[in-house]
Design a protein around this motif. Sequence first.
Motif, PDB file in Angstrom:
ATOM      1  N   LYS A 164      14.235 -42.170  -0.962  1.00 26.31           N
ATOM      2  CA  LYS A 164      14.826 -43.354  -0.344  1.00 26.31           C
ATOM      3  C   LYS A 164      14.157 -43.658   0.988  1.00 26.31           C
ATOM      4  O   LYS A 164      13.826 -44.814   1.300  1.00 26.31           O
ATOM      5  CB  LYS A 164      16.326 -43.129  -0.131  1.00 26.31           C
ATOM      6  CG  LYS A 164      17.042 -44.325   0.463  1.00 26.31           C
ATOM      7  CD  LYS A 164      18.527 -44.035   0.619  1.00 26.31           C
ATOM      8  CE  LYS A 164      19.232 -45.237   1.247  1.00 26.31           C
ATOM      9  NZ  LYS A 164      20.675 -44.976   1.447  1.00 26.31           N
ATOM     10  N   LYS A 165      13.940 -42.577   1.786  1.00 25.64           N
ATOM     11  CA  LYS A 165      13.281 -42.777   3.078  1.00 25.64           C
ATOM     12  C   LYS A 165      11.856 -43.287   2.886  1.00 25.64           C
ATOM     13  O   LYS A 165      11.388 -44.147   3.642  1.00 25.64           O
ATOM     14  CB  LYS A 165      13.261 -41.459   3.861  1.00 25.64           C
ATOM     15  CG  LYS A 165      14.621 -41.024   4.361  1.00 25.64           C
ATOM     16  CD  LYS A 165      14.527 -39.717   5.128  1.00 25.64           C
ATOM     17  CE  LYS A 165      15.889 -39.270   5.628  1.00 25.64           C
ATOM     18  NZ  LYS A 165      15.802 -37.973   6.369  1.00 25.64           N
ATOM     19  N   LEU A 166      11.183 -42.766   1.869  1.00 23.69           N
ATOM     20  CA  LEU A 166       9.819 -43.208   1.601  1.00 23.69           C
ATOM     21  C   LEU A 166       9.792 -44.673   1.183  1.00 23.69           C
ATOM     22  O   LEU A 166       8.923 -45.446   1.611  1.00 23.69           O
ATOM     23  CB  LEU A 166       9.207 -42.334   0.502  1.00 23.69           C
ATOM     24  CG  LEU A 166       7.761 -42.661   0.098  1.00 23.69           C
ATOM     25  CD1 LEU A 166       6.839 -42.509   1.299  1.00 23.69           C
ATOM     26  CD2 LEU A 166       7.295 -41.761  -1.046  1.00 23.69           C
ATOM     27  N   ALA A 167      10.776 -45.071   0.345  1.00 26.12           N
ATOM     28  CA  ALA A 167      10.854 -46.470  -0.085  1.00 26.12           C
ATOM     29  C   ALA A 167      11.124 -47.392   1.114  1.00 26.12           C
ATOM     30  O   ALA A 167      10.517 -48.463   1.243  1.00 26.12           O
ATOM     31  CB  ALA A 167      11.946 -46.633  -1.140  1.00 26.12           C
ATOM     32  N   VAL A 213      19.291 -33.578  -4.245  1.00 22.45           N
ATOM     33  CA  VAL A 213      19.816 -34.472  -3.214  1.00 22.45           C
ATOM     34  C   VAL A 213      18.752 -34.737  -2.150  1.00 22.45           C
ATOM     35  O   VAL A 213      18.531 -35.889  -1.737  1.00 22.45           O
ATOM     36  CB  VAL A 213      21.078 -33.865  -2.560  1.00 22.45           C
ATOM     37  CG1 VAL A 213      21.514 -34.692  -1.356  1.00 22.45           C
ATOM     38  CG2 VAL A 213      22.198 -33.776  -3.580  1.00 22.45           C
ATOM     39  N   GLU A 214      18.098 -33.663  -1.712  1.00 22.43           N
ATOM     40  CA  GLU A 214      17.053 -33.819  -0.697  1.00 22.43           C
ATOM     41  C   GLU A 214      15.894 -34.648  -1.220  1.00 22.43           C
ATOM     42  O   GLU A 214      15.322 -35.470  -0.494  1.00 22.43           O
ATOM     43  CB  GLU A 214      16.555 -32.435  -0.256  1.00 22.43           C
ATOM     44  CG  GLU A 214      17.609 -31.621   0.484  1.00 22.43           C
ATOM     45  CD  GLU A 214      17.118 -30.228   0.818  1.00 22.43           C
ATOM     46  OE1 GLU A 214      15.989 -29.880   0.408  1.00 22.43           O
ATOM     47  OE2 GLU A 214      17.859 -29.474   1.481  1.00 22.43           O
ATOM     48  N   LYS A 255      21.172 -24.427  -5.431  1.00 26.27           N
ATOM     49  CA  LYS A 255      19.900 -24.733  -4.770  1.00 26.27           C
ATOM     50  C   LYS A 255      19.204 -25.903  -5.451  1.00 26.27           C
ATOM     51  O   LYS A 255      18.669 -26.793  -4.777  1.00 26.27           O
ATOM     52  CB  LYS A 255      18.997 -23.495  -4.796  1.00 26.27           C
ATOM     53  CG  LYS A 255      17.678 -23.690  -4.053  1.00 26.27           C
ATOM     54  CD  LYS A 255      16.861 -22.404  -4.086  1.00 26.27           C
ATOM     55  CE  LYS A 255      15.529 -22.600  -3.346  1.00 26.27           C
ATOM     56  NZ  LYS A 255      14.718 -21.352  -3.356  1.00 26.27           N
ATOM     57  N   GLN A 256      19.226 -25.912  -6.791  1.00 23.96           N
ATOM     58  CA  GLN A 256      18.602 -27.002  -7.527  1.00 23.96           C
ATOM     59  C   GLN A 256      19.302 -28.327  -7.237  1.00 23.96           C
ATOM     60  O   GLN A 256      18.651 -29.367  -7.078  1.00 23.96           O
ATOM     61  CB  GLN A 256      18.639 -26.707  -9.035  1.00 23.96           C
ATOM     62  CG  GLN A 256      17.724 -25.582  -9.487  1.00 23.96           C
ATOM     63  CD  GLN A 256      16.253 -25.890  -9.264  1.00 23.96           C
ATOM     64  OE1 GLN A 256      15.837 -27.049  -9.268  1.00 23.96           O
ATOM     65  NE2 GLN A 256      15.458 -24.852  -9.055  1.00 23.96           N
TER      66      GLN A 256
END
Length: 453
Positions: free
Chosen positions: A388-391, A381-382, A375-376
Motif C-alpha cells: 500500500k505504501k509503495l502504491a 499484514v506487513e 508469524k506468517q
Amino acid sequence: MTMTDHAIAPPVVPPNEPQPDNIPAGNISADAPAVPATKYGKVVLAPMVRSGQLATRLLSLKYGADIVWGPETIDKSLIGCERVENPKTGCVDYVRTGLIFRACPSREKSKFIFQMGTAAPDTAVAAAKIVAQDVSGIDVNSGCPKPFSTHAGMGAALLKDIPRLLSILTALVENVGLSTPYALPISVKIRLLPTIEETHALVTSLCKTGISKLTLHCRTPPMRPREPAIRDALAGTAKICKEAGVEFFVNGEIKGWDDAQRVIKEYDIDGGAMIAVAAESNPSCFVPNHLGGPKPWREVVTEYMLIAMSVENPISNTKFCILNMVPGKNEIHKVLSRAKTYRELCEALGLECTYPEDLDLGTLKTQRVKAQEEKQAQLQVERAERQKKLADFKRKKTEAEGEEKKEEEGSNKRVKVDVGERSNATTGAAVAELAATDMLLPGGAAEPIQAVV
C-alpha cells in the motif's frame, strides 16, 4: 520372568500345533500358569534412535521383552542436567534447556539398559553416575555408523580407535561397575570388523575390561539395515564370551521371538538376541507364536497410545512411532501424518484422549506451529502495508512528475515568447540602425529599407 508380568493373557494353543518343549501337552486355558518367555535365551529390545524412547520400551516389556535398551544418549548432554520427578506419571526427566532423557523406574528400571554415546572415559563416567539410580546397566555404543555419532569420535568411530574404546569401558567398570557402590553391569555394542579374525581379537580384548555384556551387530559399519546380516563370526564370538563369563547378545535381522530362539540355539549363544526393525514396526514381536504371536497393528497402536499418554510421551515421538506401526497404504496413515496434537491422533484412531489438554496444546511443536502461523499472518499484514505504501509512493511520484512536467512546459513557453520578443526587438533596432546608416552614406538609396521579421 513370566508373561503374566507383562499383562498378556496366554491364548489357546491349537491342538494340532507342535507343542513347545516346556509346555504341557494340550490346550492352555486363560487361567493356566503363564509360560516362561525365555526358551534358549533372552529376547531383548535393541537400542534405536527415536523408536527406543520410553513408550516403546514399556510396550515391548508388556509384550514380553526380557530387557530393553534405550536409545543412544550423548554423555555430554547429560552433564549439567536437572533430575525432575513427576509423581503423577512416575517418570523421571533429565532436563537442561529441554528434555534430554526420560525414564520410568517404577515400571522399567530392573530391565532397562541405558545406552551412552561417548568418546572419553571421564565424561562417560560422569554421565553414568548421573543416571545410575534410574537404570539397571550402562551400555557403550560403538557401532552406530550415523554421522551425528561418528563425527565426534563416538559410535562406530571407536572401532577405529580400539585403545580409546578399551579405556572408556575400563573406566566405567572401575567407577560404576558391579564392584563399586553403583553396582551397574557395563556392556558394549559393536559391529563386525573387516575380517572374522579382527572381530574375534576385538571381542577378546573387550571381555578383558571386566564388562558384563557384549552385543555384536552382524553387519559392518558401512552396511545398511536392508542388507543381509553376516553371521560367520557368531559362533566364535559366542564361544569367546562364554569362556570369559560375558553375556553375549546377537543383533541383526532378528524377526521375532521364535526367530531369536532359533538363532540363539543354532550358534550356541549364552545370552540372547536383540530385535530392532521388527520391534519398530510391531513391538508385539516379542510374543512367541505358541502364545499367539504378533498382534494386529490396530491393537498394538491402541496399546501404544494408552502407554504414551500415561507417561506423557512427547507428541513428536508418539507420532513418529505410530506412523512406523500403521501400514503406509492405509488411509488412516495419511490422517495421522497431518495430526499435530494427541487429540487429533486419538480422534483419527477412535480413542478417548487422556493426555492433559494444557500439555497437548502447549507442546513445543504445537507452540512452534502456532508461532509460525502467527508469524506468517504478521508477515502478510506487513507485506500488504508495504504494498500500500509503495502504491501511494508511486501515485504521489507520478502526480509530482506530472506537475513538474506542466511547470516545465509552461516555463518553456515563456522562454520561447521572451526569446521571440527579444529577437524581434533586436532585429527591428538593427534594421532601423542599418537604414539610418544607409541613408547617411554618400549616394545612398533614398528608399527606406524594410526588413522582414
